[in-house]
Scaffold this motif. Sequence first.
Motif, mmCIF file in Angstrom:
data_model
loop_
_atom_site.group_PDB
_atom_site.id
_atom_site.type_symbol
_atom_site.label_atom_id
_atom_site.label_comp_id
_atom_site.label_asym_id
_atom_site.label_seq_id
_atom_site.Cartn_x
_atom_site.Cartn_y
_atom_site.Cartn_z
ATOM 1 N N SER A 1 0.804 -1.222 0.000
ATOM 2 C CA SER A 1 0.000 0.000 0.000
ATOM 3 C C SER A 1 0.835 1.268 0.000
ATOM 4 O O SER A 1 0.309 2.350 -0.270
ATOM 5 N N SER A 2 2.124 1.147 0.297
ATOM 6 C CA SER A 2 3.001 2.323 0.232
ATOM 7 C C SER A 2 4.446 1.874 0.135
ATOM 8 O O SER A 2 4.795 0.753 0.515
ATOM 9 N N LEU A 3 5.274 2.764 -0.388
ATOM 10 C CA LEU A 3 6.706 2.506 -0.499
ATOM 11 C C LEU A 3 7.453 3.770 -0.104
ATOM 12 O O LEU A 3 7.053 4.871 -0.471
ATOM 13 N N ARG A 4 8.542 3.587 0.613
ATOM 14 C CA ARG A 4 9.432 4.714 0.913
ATOM 15 C C ARG A 4 10.849 4.215 0.766
ATOM 16 O O ARG A 4 11.228 3.192 1.348
ATOM 17 N N GLY A 5 11.639 4.915 -0.031
ATOM 18 C CA GLY A 5 13.009 4.479 -0.214
ATOM 19 C C GLY A 5 13.784 5.442 -1.091
ATOM 20 O O GLY A 5 13.347 6.560 -1.362
ATOM 21 N N THR A 6 14.943 4.991 -1.557
ATOM 22 C CA THR A 6 15.829 5.811 -2.372
ATOM 23 C C THR A 6 15.529 5.608 -3.851
ATOM 24 O O THR A 6 15.388 4.476 -4.311
ATOM 25 N N VAL A 7 15.430 6.695 -4.570
ATOM 26 C CA VAL A 7 15.174 6.622 -6.011
ATOM 27 C C VAL A 7 16.454 6.175 -6.726
ATOM 28 O O VAL A 7 17.500 6.811 -6.612
ATOM 29 N N LEU A 8 16.352 5.062 -7.456
ATOM 30 C CA LEU A 8 17.495 4.548 -8.205
ATOM 31 C C LEU A 8 17.463 4.960 -9.668
ATOM 32 O O LEU A 8 18.505 5.076 -10.311
ATOM 33 N N ILE B 1 12.431 2.442 -6.975
ATOM 34 C CA ILE B 1 12.716 2.816 -5.589
ATOM 35 C C ILE B 1 13.307 1.614 -4.859
ATOM 36 O O ILE B 1 12.745 0.519 -4.892
ATOM 37 N N GLU B 2 14.436 1.842 -4.207
ATOM 38 C CA GLU B 2 15.057 0.784 -3.416
ATOM 39 C C GLU B 2 14.640 0.920 -1.954
ATOM 40 O O GLU B 2 14.808 1.970 -1.336
ATOM 41 N N THR B 3 14.094 -0.152 -1.429
ATOM 42 C CA THR B 3 13.743 -0.187 -0.012
ATOM 43 C C THR B 3 14.026 -1.587 0.513
ATOM 44 O O THR B 3 13.659 -2.580 -0.109
ATOM 45 N N GLY B 4 14.731 -1.660 1.618
ATOM 46 C CA GLY B 4 15.081 -2.955 2.185
ATOM 47 C C GLY B 4 15.960 -3.787 1.275
ATOM 48 O O GLY B 4 15.908 -5.020 1.304
ATOM 49 N N GLY B 5 16.767 -3.126 0.436
ATOM 50 C CA GLY B 5 17.657 -3.849 -0.453
ATOM 51 C C GLY B 5 17.005 -4.346 -1.729
ATOM 52 O O GLY B 5 17.643 -4.996 -2.557
ATOM 53 N N VAL B 6 15.719 -4.029 -1.913
ATOM 54 C CA VAL B 6 14.981 -4.468 -3.103
ATOM 55 C C VAL B 6 14.562 -3.247 -3.919
ATOM 56 O O VAL B 6 14.063 -2.266 -3.369
ATOM 57 N N GLY B 7 14.765 -3.304 -5.232
ATOM 58 C CA GLY B 7 14.345 -2.214 -6.103
ATOM 59 C C GLY B 7 12.978 -2.496 -6.696
ATOM 60 O O GLY B 7 12.781 -3.523 -7.351
ATOM 61 N N GLY C 1 18.822 9.218 -6.077
ATOM 62 C CA GLY C 1 19.630 9.365 -4.870
ATOM 63 C C GLY C 1 18.889 9.953 -3.692
ATOM 64 O O GLY C 1 19.391 9.919 -2.571
ATOM 65 N N GLU C 2 17.688 10.496 -3.941
ATOM 66 C CA GLU C 2 16.909 11.091 -2.853
ATOM 67 C C GLU C 2 15.759 10.165 -2.445
ATOM 68 O O GLU C 2 15.369 9.262 -3.181
ATOM 69 N N GLN C 3 15.222 10.459 -1.268
ATOM 70 C CA GLN C 3 14.119 9.661 -0.730
ATOM 71 C C GLN C 3 12.789 10.053 -1.393
ATOM 72 O O GLN C 3 12.574 11.217 -1.733
#
Length: 202
Positions: free
Chosen positions: A3-10, A19-25, A41-43
Motif C-alpha cells: 500500500s506504500s513505499l518509501r526508499g531511495t530513487v534509483l 525505488i530501493e527499499t530494504g535492499g529491493v528495487g 539518490g533522494e528519498q
Amino acid sequence: MISSLRGTVLHTAVDRVVIETGGVGFSVFVPADVAHIAVVGEQLQLHTSLIVREDALTLYGFGDRDELEIFGQLLSVTGVGPKSALGVLSHLTVDQIAEAVTAEDDAPFRRVSGIGPKTAKLIVVQLAGKVQPRVASTPTAVAATAVVDQVTAALVGLGWTEKVAAEAAAATADTATDAERESVPALLRRTLAAMGPGAKRG
C-alpha cells in the motif's frame, strides 16, 4: 498488498521510477508529476496500488492518497485500465477531474492519449456523485484561482502537461505576494523561475 513505499530513487523515466527499499528495487509506474519531482539518490514516498494479472504484478504509485483513491475510481469505469487511469492522472489534477465530472464535461478526458470519446463520456457518467471539487469560498480566492488557471494555460502552451503546470502554478501562488497572485505575468514569471530551466516537460 503493497500500500506504500518509501526508499531511495534509483532510476527515473517518463512514466516510472525505481525505488530501493530494504535492499529491493521496486519498479513503479507513476503520473507525470511524480516523475517530475523524483530525483535519483533522494528519498521518495508513494502511496501504491498493486494490480495483479495472470502474467504480471504491477505497482502504480502516487504522491498522495487523493490520487490513489481517484485512480481506483477510474478503474471502476468501464473500459478504463490501469495505464489509461494513470494517463488521466498524468494530465489532470484530482480537482480538475472532479470539476470536469461535476460540469459533465468530457473534453478534458478526450485530450488524454488512449481515452476515446465513448470512454471519456463513461468517465463523466460513472464518476458522477463520487467526486466533488473544492470550491473557492471568497472573491479573493476566486480571483486568485482565475490567475492560477491562466498561468497554467500559459505553461501548457510552453510544453508542460496540464497537471504539472497546474500544480506548479498553485504551489507558487501559495508562497507569492498578494500582488503577484493578482497578476498573471508576475505569477507566471515566478512560477517559471521556481520550475527552473531544467524542469522536465510532459
